[in-house]
Design a protein around this motif. Structure first.
Motif, mmCIF file in Angstrom:
data_model
loop_
_atom_site.group_PDB
_atom_site.id
_atom_site.type_symbol
_atom_site.label_atom_id
_atom_site.label_comp_id
_atom_site.label_asym_id
_atom_site.label_seq_id
_atom_site.Cartn_x
_atom_site.Cartn_y
_atom_site.Cartn_z
ATOM 1 N N ALA A 1 0.823 -1.216 0.000
ATOM 2 C CA ALA A 1 0.000 0.000 0.000
ATOM 3 C C ALA A 1 0.851 1.258 0.000
ATOM 4 O O ALA A 1 0.578 2.212 -0.745
ATOM 5 C CB ALA A 1 -0.925 -0.006 1.218
ATOM 6 N N GLY B 1 4.034 -3.626 -5.323
ATOM 7 C CA GLY B 1 3.019 -2.604 -5.048
ATOM 8 C C GLY B 1 3.127 -1.415 -5.978
ATOM 9 O O GLY B 1 2.109 -0.910 -6.480
ATOM 10 N N GLY C 1 -12.420 -1.670 1.650
ATOM 11 C CA GLY C 1 -11.609 -1.448 2.840
ATOM 12 C C GLY C 1 -12.008 -2.315 4.018
ATOM 13 O O GLY C 1 -11.284 -2.360 5.020
ATOM 14 N N GLN D 1 -6.531 4.063 -3.022
ATOM 15 C CA GLN D 1 -5.470 3.459 -2.222
ATOM 16 C C GLN D 1 -5.493 3.968 -0.779
ATOM 17 O O GLN D 1 -5.257 3.211 0.166
ATOM 18 C CB GLN D 1 -4.113 3.759 -2.863
ATOM 19 C CG GLN D 1 -3.000 2.852 -2.404
ATOM 20 C CD GLN D 1 -3.234 1.396 -2.786
ATOM 21 O OE1 GLN D 1 -3.600 1.084 -3.911
ATOM 22 N NE2 GLN D 1 -3.035 0.505 -1.837
ATOM 23 N N LEU E 1 1.084 4.453 -2.677
ATOM 24 C CA LEU E 1 0.830 5.849 -2.307
ATOM 25 C C LEU E 1 1.980 6.755 -2.730
ATOM 26 O O LEU E 1 1.776 7.928 -3.050
ATOM 27 C CB LEU E 1 0.619 5.953 -0.790
ATOM 28 C CG LEU E 1 -0.655 5.302 -0.242
ATOM 29 C CD1 LEU E 1 -0.671 5.375 1.281
ATOM 30 C CD2 LEU E 1 -1.897 5.976 -0.809
ATOM 31 N N LEU F 1 -8.198 2.187 0.989
ATOM 32 C CA LEU F 1 -7.822 0.800 1.251
ATOM 33 C C LEU F 1 -6.771 0.700 2.351
ATOM 34 O O LEU F 1 -6.561 -0.371 2.925
ATOM 35 C CB LEU F 1 -7.301 0.135 -0.030
ATOM 36 C CG LEU F 1 -8.324 -0.021 -1.153
ATOM 37 C CD1 LEU F 1 -7.715 -0.759 -2.320
ATOM 38 C CD2 LEU F 1 -9.561 -0.754 -0.659
ATOM 39 N N ALA F 2 -6.081 1.804 2.614
ATOM 40 C CA ALA F 2 -5.125 1.830 3.722
ATOM 41 C C ALA F 2 -5.822 2.164 5.042
ATOM 42 O O ALA F 2 -5.557 1.549 6.075
ATOM 43 C CB ALA F 2 -4.020 2.846 3.441
ATOM 44 N N ALA G 1 0.371 -0.348 -8.879
ATOM 45 C CA ALA G 1 -0.186 1.005 -8.784
ATOM 46 C C ALA G 1 -0.008 1.778 -10.079
ATOM 47 O O ALA G 1 -0.882 2.565 -10.474
ATOM 48 C CB ALA G 1 0.476 1.758 -7.632
#
Length: 429
Positions: A53, A107, A232, A358, A57, A361-362, A111
């Protein structure tokens, strides 16, 4: 031009489906592999999941700029190579530094791929066909993930690390297949988005333009609430609530996840026909209503005492209702992001929305796990029911900001055509 665009889009969709198939091999088993098979412990497994994650980001704010300057194709290819290296690296990792570094590459690669592919789909579709293109992508993603997960489950053996290495190698190959597929795509020189192909001189102040777009900011807020209240919670709060409060067996949780995928696969194109010509904001508002029912069902599953079958049916229904809501979102949200974007900032808008997803989802799993872990069951369900109702309210408010071209493109295209047909033919002199 239309034939070339269709061929390019089919190649993109095929590569994306194969990539999702490969991803399905590893997603359910990553935590177990790192923690138990490689004996690196639960804390290292947690760090690996966090790095997936965090790396996303970090790279997403830069990805949009690269897409708009260089075009989506080379950016997507770089992303597939990074993801393949990361996936294979995780499979071969025997030490903590190596597995964490590989997770960063995986990741970051995933992304980068997502907004680049979204931009390619925009270039290869029209305002009218875009909803169907994104719905197809979502359908194939879920189908690929589901089949990959089922096949991977037959190949994996926790007693043998080599079986997991095989899974990660398959995933790496599928990322390279995606890269090869899109590397051969010929993007249209004159896409059906005015001035969409970036020139050397990119518009300055991209982030300032995006933050100044009130409609996009409202859509980002709506998107955050959507992803927080759905994706999430899947692997954290809702899963914990299901096992601790509803008291279903972990194996039954797998059935619930399968019900989610089955609902998407079964409903996607039926739903598409129903919503394709309707206002996007109203469809998103409907999603909030469907998910309100889903969270109420989840809450009731924890209150049913003495009938485990009823509780289980309610919980599985929650996952299935989420799938129906997701199938409503796929032809609406991503096309709306594209239609709101200025021609020279399509990549920037796609990357910004991916960044919002994202972030949700974090934050979502952390909040869900914390609340359920501390026994705040009623507050947890109440919060998510409020989020679902909020989706409906936010979507209706967004609808008042959108013009016909963004909210109901089929109607916006049809009206001028009808006007042209209605024009009287001048009489011959």
């Amino acid at each position: 031009m239309t034939t070339a665009m269709g061929a390019a889009l089919r190649r993109i969709q095929l590569g994306n489906a194969l990539s999702a198939f490969g991803n399905g091999f590893t997603v359910p088993y990553l935590y177990v592999y790192v923690a138990n098979v490689r004996h690196l412990g639960a804390s290292t497994a947690g760090v690996v999941l966090a790095m997936l994650a965090i790396s996303a980001l970090v790279v997403l704010p830069l990805t949009g700029r690269a897409i708009d300057r260089r075009g989506p194709l080379p950016v997507a290819v770089v992303g597939t190579v990074a993801a393949a290296v990361g996936s294979l690296g995780i499979g071969l990792s025997e030490t903590e530094p190596m597995v964490v570094a590989s997770a960063v590459a995986l990741g970051a690669g995933i992304a980068v791929i997502q907004p680049a592919l979204a931009t390619m789909i925009v270039w290869c579709s029209t305002t009218v066909t875009r909803s169907r293109a994104f719905a197809t992508q979502f359908f194939l993603n879920n189908l690929g993930l589901g089949i990959g997960g089922l096949v991977g489950g037959q190949l994996v053996d926790e007693a043998h690390a080599s079986s997991f290495v095989r899974l990660f190698a398959i995933e790496a190959v599928m990322f390279l297949v995606l890269g090869a597929a899109i590397a051969t795509v010929r993007l249209p020189r004159a896409p059906k988005v005015e001035d969409a192909v970036p020139t050397e001189e990119r518009a300055r102040g991209a982030w300032r333009a995006l933050f100044g777009d009130r409609r996009m900011m409202w859509l980002c807020l709506l998107g955050f609430v959507m992803f927080f209240a759905c994706y999430g919670q899947f692997e954290s709060g809702l899963a914990a609530y299901a096992t601790e409060v509803t008291r279903i067996e972990p194996a039954t949780l797998g059935i619930a996840l399968a019900a989610n995928t089955a609902a998407i696969v079964a409903a996607q194109f039926v739903v598409l026909k129903l919503v394709e010509r309707r206002r996007r904001s109203r469809v998103m508002a409907l999603v909030g209503m469907v998910w309100t029912v889903a969270w109420i069902a989840a809450g009731l599953s924890g209150l049913v005492h003495g009938s485990q079958m009823v509780a289980t049916v309610l919980l599985v229904s929650t996952y299935a209702l989420f799938g129906i809501g997701e199938s409503l979102l796929s032809p609406t949200v991503a096309p709306l992001v594209a239609d709101l974007a200025p021609a020279s900032l399509i990549g920037q808008y796609n990357s910004a929305f991916a960044l919002v997803k994202q972030l949700a989802l974090a934050v979502g799993p952390a909040v869900g796990a914390l609340m359920v872990g501390h026994g705040m069951y009623a507050a947890y369900i109440a919060m998510l029911v409020a989020c679902a109702v909020g989706i409906t309210v936010l979507a209706l408010r967004l609808g008042r900001m959108l013009g016909p071209a963004q909210d109901q493109p089929h109607r916006a295209v049809a009206v001028p055509a009808q006007r042209v047909e209605a024009e009287p033919i001048p009489a011959a002199v």
